[in-house]
Design an enzyme around this catalytic site. Sequence first.
Site, PDB file in Angstrom:
ATOM      1  N   HIS A 118     -66.164  94.310  -6.742  1.00  6.26           N
ATOM      2  CA  HIS A 118     -65.552  95.595  -7.106  1.00  6.26           C
ATOM      3  C   HIS A 118     -66.092  96.638  -6.128  1.00  6.26           C
ATOM      4  O   HIS A 118     -67.204  96.496  -5.620  1.00  6.26           O
ATOM      5  CB  HIS A 118     -66.002  95.911  -8.538  1.00  6.26           C
ATOM      6  CG  HIS A 118     -65.381  97.107  -9.163  1.00  6.26           C
ATOM      7  ND1 HIS A 118     -65.793  98.386  -8.893  1.00  6.26           N
ATOM      8  CD2 HIS A 118     -64.388  97.223 -10.080  1.00  6.26           C
ATOM      9  CE1 HIS A 118     -65.096  99.244  -9.623  1.00  6.26           C
ATOM     10  NE2 HIS A 118     -64.223  98.567 -10.346  1.00  6.26           N
ATOM     11  N   GLN A 198     -68.504  92.869 -15.743  1.00  9.08           N
ATOM     12  CA  GLN A 198     -67.578  91.991 -16.470  1.00  9.08           C
ATOM     13  C   GLN A 198     -68.319  90.853 -17.167  1.00  9.08           C
ATOM     14  O   GLN A 198     -67.844  90.321 -18.172  1.00  9.08           O
ATOM     15  CB  GLN A 198     -66.523  91.404 -15.519  1.00  9.08           C
ATOM     16  CG  GLN A 198     -65.599  92.420 -14.880  1.00  9.08           C
ATOM     17  CD  GLN A 198     -64.735  93.164 -15.887  1.00  9.08           C
ATOM     18  OE1 GLN A 198     -64.479  92.702 -16.998  1.00  9.08           O
ATOM     19  NE2 GLN A 198     -64.277  94.343 -15.503  1.00  9.08           N
TER      20      GLN A 198
HETATM   21  N1  PLP Z   1     -67.987  96.057 -11.369  1.00  6.24           N
HETATM   22  C1  PLP Z   1     -66.946  95.399 -11.892  1.00  6.24           C
HETATM   23  C2  PLP Z   1     -66.846  93.917 -11.674  1.00  6.24           C
HETATM   24  C3  PLP Z   1     -65.983  96.089 -12.623  1.00  6.24           C
HETATM   25  O1  PLP Z   1     -64.946  95.426 -13.136  1.00  6.24           O
HETATM   26  C4  PLP Z   1     -66.133  97.487 -12.796  1.00  6.24           C
HETATM   27  C5  PLP Z   1     -65.108  98.245 -13.516  1.00  6.24           C
HETATM   28  O2  PLP Z   1     -63.964  97.876 -13.603  1.00  6.24           O
HETATM   29  C6  PLP Z   1     -67.243  98.112 -12.247  1.00  6.24           C
HETATM   30  C7  PLP Z   1     -68.157  97.371 -11.540  1.00  6.24           C
HETATM   31  C8  PLP Z   1     -67.466  99.573 -12.383  1.00  6.24           C
HETATM   32  O3  PLP Z   1     -67.571  99.942 -13.711  1.00  6.24           O
HETATM   33  P1  PLP Z   1     -67.661 101.486 -14.091  1.00  6.24           P
HETATM   34  O4  PLP Z   1     -66.426 102.126 -13.566  1.00  6.24           O
HETATM   35  O5  PLP Z   1     -67.744 101.481 -15.570  1.00  6.24           O
HETATM   36  O6  PLP Z   1     -68.901 101.994 -13.439  1.00  6.24           O
END
Ligand code: PLP
Length: 405
Positions: A118, A198
């Site tokens: 991500h 996740q």
């Molecule tokens: N990492 C992964 C694998 C995610 O799916 C997400 C959000 O979709 C994030 C990090 C970031 O999460 P947040 O926006 O709650 O910080």
Amino acid sequence: MLDAQALKGDFPIFANNPGLVFLDSAASSQKPRAVIEAISRYYEHDHANVHRGAYALSERATEAYETARRQMARFLGAQPDEIVFVRNATEALNLTAYAWGLEHLRSGDEILLTEMEHHANLVPWQLLARRSGARIRAVPFTKEGRLDLDAFAAMLTDRTRVFGLTQMSNVLGTVNPVAELAAAARERGALVVVDGAQGAPHLPVRVSELNADFYALSGHKMLGPTGAGVLWGRREALADLPPFLGGGNMIEEVTIERSSYAPPPQRFEAGTPAIAEAIGLGAAADYLMALGMENVWEHDRALLEYALERLAEVPDLHLYGPRGEDRGGVVAFNLGSLHPHDLASALDQAGVAVRSGHHCAQPLHRRLGVAASARASFYVYNTREDVERLLQALKEARRFFASWM
Ligand code: PLP
């Protein structure tokens, strides 16, 4: 096994939106009454600032906040002083990248990531690479959607100072063999940072068994409120980490010129924390532990297998991600040449909420050879009937858009 239909009754959103099929929990999950009530109860009975007041109300607020830390420690199989409350996984990853990276990364060092990260586990490292002169490399994934382990072995060198990887992909659903890869990386002397955004909502996690140094999660994806997440750090890793944000609550002594810092976790919680949100997250952890994370994972897996079997009935539907036990309840897909936004709008007309776009994973989509996808993701309140509704909506969308595809 979970009774997902009965569990829906714990989530007021479903009574307030009759007929809603919510398949976007990977973006943010819905909240059970237990979480909503924990937050209200705190505001109605116990609110004051924490770690400051010598009066009973403030002591009660502090106790509630520290109870949440203990709940999260139990959820992760960790010790309470290894739990740092942050806003979300993004903040946890930035905290790690800045606090550790500014101190340790030099020109010529390598930051090893993966192509299924991500953006939250890419961009902070890019910012650090720019400042330090370190170089980013990324382990590719195979056409089945699994990390290429030969490439990993070849890319892990003595120059690798950090290895960052997601426990579970938010697009492919792939669950990576974190403990094995982390052990190899740490043997080479690399810091291991795991994105559990996740993983934590779906898998039974014992952080001590992951061979990692840091583990980041977002509370809002695991039934908790927005605004509360956790950075777990191995005790020695946290002890070595300088502060990221400075201010009140994170110091031992301050003069005009300099300060000494409190030990972890306080060292990383500058300013007034998101008290109510942390308490809500603690309640979410209790709710999930009462369900049993093994049961949550089993439910996820069963629904995923059912969905993959049924979705295979839809002609022109292209599904991404591996087949096998190493895959959680996430299904990304494209229907013919239809834009995923148009597809998601059509599904919404049928009351089915899915996400569409690049899901903050542009390099991953580039490797798949598409710009975007639609994504259905499952959680404890999703049922086989929800999958049926998705299937029917997809078939209808295909009929409706037939001449555009
Ligand atoms: N990492 C992964 C694998 C995610 O799916 C997400 C959000 O979709 C994030 C990090 C970031 O999460 P947040 O926006 O709650 O910080």
